[in-house]
Design an enzyme around this catalytic site. Structure first.
Site, PDB file in Angstrom:
ATOM      1  N   TYR A  65     -13.275   6.653  -5.933  1.00  0.00           N
ATOM      2  CA  TYR A  65     -12.417   7.694  -6.502  1.00  0.00           C
ATOM      3  C   TYR A  65     -13.014   9.087  -6.328  1.00  0.00           C
ATOM      4  CZ  TYR A  65      -8.957   4.816  -8.985  1.00  0.00           C
ATOM      5  OH  TYR A  65      -7.918   3.993  -9.308  1.00  0.00           O
ATOM      6  N   LYS A  87     -18.142  -7.078  -3.858  1.00  0.00           N
ATOM      7  CA  LYS A  87     -17.779  -7.577  -2.533  1.00  0.00           C
ATOM      8  C   LYS A  87     -19.063  -7.507  -1.715  1.00  0.00           C
ATOM      9  CE  LYS A  87     -14.618  -8.977   0.399  1.00  0.00           C
ATOM     10  NZ  LYS A  87     -13.893 -10.269   0.281  1.00  0.00           N
ATOM     11  N   ASP A 146     -12.067 -10.831  -4.495  1.00  0.00           N
ATOM     12  CA  ASP A 146     -10.893 -11.622  -4.070  1.00  0.00           C
ATOM     13  C   ASP A 146     -10.837 -12.959  -4.815  1.00  0.00           C
ATOM     14  OD1 ASP A 146     -13.215 -12.276  -2.701  1.00  0.00           O
ATOM     15  OD2 ASP A 146     -12.202 -12.808  -0.832  1.00  0.00           O
ATOM     16  N   ASP A 150      -9.878  -0.975 -11.635  1.00  0.00           N
ATOM     17  CA  ASP A 150      -8.500  -0.489 -11.765  1.00  0.00           C
ATOM     18  C   ASP A 150      -7.535  -1.641 -11.491  1.00  0.00           C
ATOM     19  OD1 ASP A 150      -6.375   1.420 -11.924  1.00  0.00           O
ATOM     20  OD2 ASP A 150      -6.265   1.414  -9.737  1.00  0.00           O
ATOM     21  N   ASP A 169      -5.145  -4.214 -14.394  1.00  0.00           N
ATOM     22  CA  ASP A 169      -3.687  -4.399 -14.414  1.00  0.00           C
ATOM     23  C   ASP A 169      -3.344  -5.887 -14.359  1.00  0.00           C
ATOM     24  OD1 ASP A 169      -3.239  -1.655 -14.413  1.00  0.00           O
ATOM     25  OD2 ASP A 169      -1.627  -1.781 -12.932  1.00  0.00           O
TER      26      ASP A 169
HETATM   27  C1  IPM Z   1      -5.544   3.905 -14.587  1.00  0.00           C
HETATM   28  C2  IPM Z   1      -4.578   4.590 -13.651  1.00  0.00           C
HETATM   29  C3  IPM Z   1      -5.286   5.791 -13.058  1.00  0.00           C
HETATM   30  C4  IPM Z   1      -6.449   5.281 -12.226  1.00  0.00           C
HETATM   31  C5  IPM Z   1      -4.410   6.752 -12.237  1.00  0.00           C
HETATM   32  C6  IPM Z   1      -3.191   7.207 -12.997  1.00  0.00           C
HETATM   33  C7  IPM Z   1      -5.200   7.932 -11.734  1.00  0.00           C
HETATM   34  O1  IPM Z   1      -4.122   3.698 -12.697  1.00  0.00           O
HETATM   35  O2  IPM Z   1      -6.033   4.562 -15.522  1.00  0.00           O
HETATM   36  O3  IPM Z   1      -5.807   2.716 -14.394  1.00  0.00           O
HETATM   37  O4  IPM Z   1      -6.276   4.891 -11.070  1.00  0.00           O
HETATM   38  O5  IPM Z   1      -7.558   5.248 -12.749  1.00  0.00           O
HETATM   39 MG    MG Z   2      -4.678   1.672 -13.052  1.00  0.00          MG
END
Ligand code: IPM
Ligand code: MG
Length: 359
Positions: free
Chosen positions: A138, A188, A221, A245, A249
């Site tokens: 990032y 990885k 993976d 990240d 999710d």
């Molecule tokens: C998160 C989001 C952010 C990230 C974005 C909105 C910049 O996906 O907080 O997980 O990638 O960190």
């Molecule tokens: Mg995110």
């Protein structure tokens, strides 16, 4: 008096933060907090031409904690990368040195049917993701999307030094120690040199100070698969910025709704609290968002930044009670669903009841 900066941001960010404000207000009599609210993300771009102004950053640096809604939306998607709402978020994390992003994902018994996985697979799932937040791909330099000798070339750089890995690994091991003493680190290392360093440093920290914790290393993976296959066997998961990240999710979806998951981003002495979900432009303005992720983020703020574990637990209990009562927003229910405001009000009501019993 503690100082909190509130940055509702964009889309449903504003709606869910409104419900948090009611709870902060309720506790003002007990624990007075100085609240400042400001523009952030797209809302700040519209007003000031940039997602995070110097003035707001200064306020964030002065505050004890920042409570954030969400940023982004289609109207800002085509801006240059450095001017996008998301860049404001990354700059805020970086400037506050909020390097450890804590994302607990717990399956609420009342919501077990909301998961897309079979009940017997998700039952008992209680995962705590610790994501490195201020380094890795990032922020690595150089980064660009430009023409090089007549051809378009894009590049980002995945780079970590040993100190960055060690400090976040220590946070994760400490959390594991307070939970079931199990930590899974994702990398990885079979392909990327930087990830071999990740694995080496995590192993060294483990050997040095955390031998009582059971440590497992998984390739990202494989981990993406195992988390779906055997979610309830995971406890603390440690990952770099990008893998964290993605996996957070995935883990969020196990619990049934991204609308439920809070996060805290902790640094040396500053912290940012925000729901894991985004600004959800598709449902913004309709008062149907789920405010629980934001409310649980506020609970984390009381715990980690203000050391008020009692208040934090009262908020969590009020959320559980409200779910047990069968109250559902659209993302987690299908009939007789309530609005964002109604969900906030129900939680507040339960909270007042629980609080007065405990007092
Ligand atoms: C998160 C989001 C952010 C990230 C974005 C909105 C910049 O996906 O907080 O997980 O990638 O960190
Ligand atoms: Mg995110």
């Amino acid at each position: 008096m503690s100082k909190i900066l509130i940055l509702p941001g964009d889309g449903i960010g504003k709606e869910v933060i409104n419900e948090c404000l009611k709870i902060i207000d309720y506790f003002q009599a007990k624990v007075p907090i100085e609240i400042t609210e400001d523009l952030f993300g797209g809302a700040s771009i519209d007003e000031n031409g940039m997602p995070l102004t110097k003035d707001v950053l200064d306020k964030a640096l002065e505050a004890d904690a920042v409570l954030l809604g969400a940023v982004g939306g289609p109207q800002w998607e085509n801006l240059e990368h450095d001017l996008k709402p998301e860049r404001g978020l990354l700059t805020l994390r970086k400037e506050l040195e909020a390097f450890a992003n804590l994302r607990p994902a717990k399956v609420f018994p009342a919501l077990i049917n909301a998961s897309t996985l079979k009940q017997e697979i998700v039952e008992g799932t209680d995962i705590f993701v610790v994501r490195e937040l201020t380094g890795g791909i990032y922020f690595g330099e150089p980064r660009y999307n430009k023409k090089v000798e007549g051809k378009r070339v894009g590049a980002n750089n995945l780079i970590y030094n040993e100190d960055e890995i060690e400090r976040v690994a220590r946070v994760a091991f400490e959390i594991a120690r307070k939970r079931s003493k199990k930590l899974t680190s994702l990398d990885k290392a079979n392909v990327l040199e930087v990830m071999q360093l990740w694995r080496d440093v995590v192993t060294e920290v483990h050997q040095k100070d955390f031998k009582d914790i059971e440590l497992e290393h998984l390739y990202i993976d494989n981990a993406a698969m195992q988390v779906i296959k055997r979610p309830s066997t995971f406890d603390v998961i440690l990952a770099g910025n990008l893998f964290g990240d993605i996996i957070s999710d995935e883990v969020a979806e196990l619990t049934g709704s991204l609308g439920m998951l809070p996060s805290a981003s902790i640094g040396k002495d500053k912290a940012i609290y925000e729901p894991v979900h985004g600004s959800a432009p598709d449902i913004a303005g309709q008062n149907i968002a789920n405010p629980i992720a934001a409310i649980l983020s506020l609970a984390m703020l009381y715990k980690y930044s203000l050391n008020l574990d009692n208040i934090s637990e009262t908020i969590e209990k009020a959320v559980s009670k409200t779910l047990d009562d069968g109250i559902r927003t659209k993302d987690i229910g299908n009939k007789n669903t309530v609005t964002c405001t109604e969900m906030g009000d129900k939680i507040l009501k339960n909270l007042a009841k629980i609080d007065s019993k405990e007092a």
